[in-house]
Design a protein around this motif. Structure first.
Motif, mmCIF file in Angstrom:
data_model
loop_
_atom_site.group_PDB
_atom_site.id
_atom_site.type_symbol
_atom_site.label_atom_id
_atom_site.label_comp_id
_atom_site.label_asym_id
_atom_site.label_seq_id
_atom_site.Cartn_x
_atom_site.Cartn_y
_atom_site.Cartn_z
ATOM 1 N N PHE A 99 0.842 -1.200 0.000
ATOM 2 C CA PHE A 99 0.000 0.000 0.000
ATOM 3 C C PHE A 99 0.878 1.251 0.000
ATOM 4 O O PHE A 99 0.677 2.161 -0.802
ATOM 5 N N VAL A 100 1.855 1.292 0.894
ATOM 6 C CA VAL A 100 2.758 2.450 0.987
ATOM 7 C C VAL A 100 3.527 2.630 -0.321
ATOM 8 O O VAL A 100 3.670 3.754 -0.819
ATOM 9 N N GLY A 101 4.019 1.531 -0.884
ATOM 10 C CA GLY A 101 4.755 1.601 -2.137
ATOM 11 C C GLY A 101 3.909 2.144 -3.279
ATOM 12 O O GLY A 101 4.391 2.938 -4.094
ATOM 13 N N GLU A 102 2.660 1.730 -3.340
ATOM 14 C CA GLU A 102 1.757 2.232 -4.385
ATOM 15 C C GLU A 102 1.502 3.724 -4.209
ATOM 16 O O GLU A 102 1.548 4.484 -5.176
ATOM 17 N N VAL A 103 1.270 4.154 -2.989
ATOM 18 C CA VAL A 103 0.983 5.570 -2.742
ATOM 19 C C VAL A 103 2.214 6.429 -3.043
ATOM 20 O O VAL A 103 2.101 7.469 -3.701
ATOM 21 N N ILE A 104 3.381 5.997 -2.616
ATOM 22 C CA ILE A 104 4.600 6.773 -2.906
ATOM 23 C C ILE A 104 4.936 6.701 -4.395
ATOM 24 O O ILE A 104 5.277 7.712 -5.018
ATOM 25 N N GLY A 105 4.837 5.516 -4.979
ATOM 26 C CA GLY A 105 5.139 5.360 -6.397
ATOM 27 C C GLY A 105 4.258 6.224 -7.275
ATOM 28 O O GLY A 105 4.727 6.871 -8.208
ATOM 29 N N THR A 106 2.975 6.247 -6.977
ATOM 30 C CA THR A 106 2.043 7.046 -7.767
ATOM 31 C C THR A 106 2.000 8.490 -7.302
ATOM 32 O O THR A 106 2.139 9.411 -8.109
ATOM 33 N N GLY A 107 1.798 8.671 -6.008
ATOM 34 C CA GLY A 107 1.599 10.018 -5.466
ATOM 35 C C GLY A 107 2.804 10.919 -5.589
ATOM 36 O O GLY A 107 2.655 12.136 -5.723
ATOM 37 N N ILE A 108 3.990 10.351 -5.577
ATOM 38 C CA ILE A 108 5.211 11.161 -5.690
ATOM 39 C C ILE A 108 5.859 10.970 -7.061
ATOM 40 O O ILE A 108 5.944 11.904 -7.860
ATOM 41 N N PHE A 109 6.326 9.750 -7.353
ATOM 42 C CA PHE A 109 7.067 9.512 -8.593
ATOM 43 C C PHE A 109 6.204 9.713 -9.838
ATOM 44 O O PHE A 109 6.642 10.323 -10.818
ATOM 45 N N ILE A 141 -4.292 6.642 -2.587
ATOM 46 C CA ILE A 141 -4.665 6.191 -1.246
ATOM 47 C C ILE A 141 -5.982 5.411 -1.294
ATOM 48 O O ILE A 141 -6.089 4.322 -0.715
ATOM 49 N N VAL A 142 -6.974 5.949 -1.987
ATOM 50 C CA VAL A 142 -8.276 5.281 -2.071
ATOM 51 C C VAL A 142 -8.143 3.943 -2.792
ATOM 52 O O VAL A 142 -8.602 2.903 -2.305
ATOM 53 N N GLY A 143 -7.520 3.952 -3.967
ATOM 54 C CA GLY A 143 -7.397 2.722 -4.750
ATOM 55 C C GLY A 143 -6.528 1.678 -4.072
ATOM 56 O O GLY A 143 -6.881 0.499 -4.021
ATOM 57 N N ALA A 144 -5.381 2.108 -3.539
ATOM 58 C CA ALA A 144 -4.492 1.164 -2.852
ATOM 59 C C ALA A 144 -5.167 0.611 -1.600
ATOM 60 O O ALA A 144 -4.967 -0.553 -1.248
ATOM 61 N N GLY A 145 -5.983 1.425 -0.942
ATOM 62 C CA GLY A 145 -6.733 0.944 0.221
ATOM 63 C C GLY A 145 -7.723 -0.142 -0.155
ATOM 64 O O GLY A 145 -7.865 -1.141 0.549
#
Length: 168
Positions: A99-109, A141-145
């Motif tokens: 979950f954290v990896g998806e949020v950082i990967g998408t939300g930042i990178f 966050i919503v999708g990864a959740g």
């Protein structure tokens, strides 16, 4: 050699199915500037098929979405999450860290890579390099959740272990 080919074929089929699932879900359930179902599928792909097949699934879906009229953000907003989440899962086997990896990967990178591409190819006239972060992060966050919730359900029922064993 036969067994390795069989596993690769299974992973390719699951990758294609995940790409199709993401495309269909994103086509029918649309939010302005958000694609939470892409991130939902990215989390599933990171765990089930790994970072590189997850990347392929996100890339296929992103290209299909671009062909349907979306911008290049359909690709850049999708490809980094499953790679980072999949690499993290490969090392830790911790679903929460996916979950954290998806949020950082998408939300930042993903957000940071979208800025120059949108500026070059679409003439985006925004001065802030971090412009897309507030748009990408909530969707991730919503999708990864949602993806995490499904994976936790699968793990509790024993289905996750069966699925990953059959694919690896």
């Amino acid at each position: 050699m036969k067994t390795r080919t069989k596993i690769s074929t299974k992973k390719l089929i699951v990758t294609a199915l995940l790409a199709a699932l993401a495309y269909v879900l994103n086509s029918f359930v649309h939010f302005p500037a958000m694609a939470p179902f892409q991130h939902f599928v990215d989390v599933l792909a990171a765990v089930l098929v790994g970072p590189w097949y997850g990347f392929a699934s996100a890339l296929i879906c992103g290209i299909l979405r671009m062909l349907s009229g979306r911008t290049i953000q359909a690709v850049t907003g999708a490809i980094f999450g499953p790679v980072l989440g999949g690499l993290i899962y490969r090392k830790t086997h911790n679903l929460y860290l996916v979950f954290v990896g998806e949020v950082i990967g998408t939300g930042i990178f993903g957000a940071l890579s979208s800025y120059p591409l949108m500026k070059i190819f679409y003439g985006l006239d925004v001065k802030e390099w971090y412009y897309f972060i507030p748009y990408y992060t909530p969707a991730a966050i919503v999708g990864a959740g949602m993806g995490l919730a499904v994976l936790l359900f699968f793990r509790r029922s024993g289905l996750l272990k069966k699925m990953t064993q059959s694919l690896n």
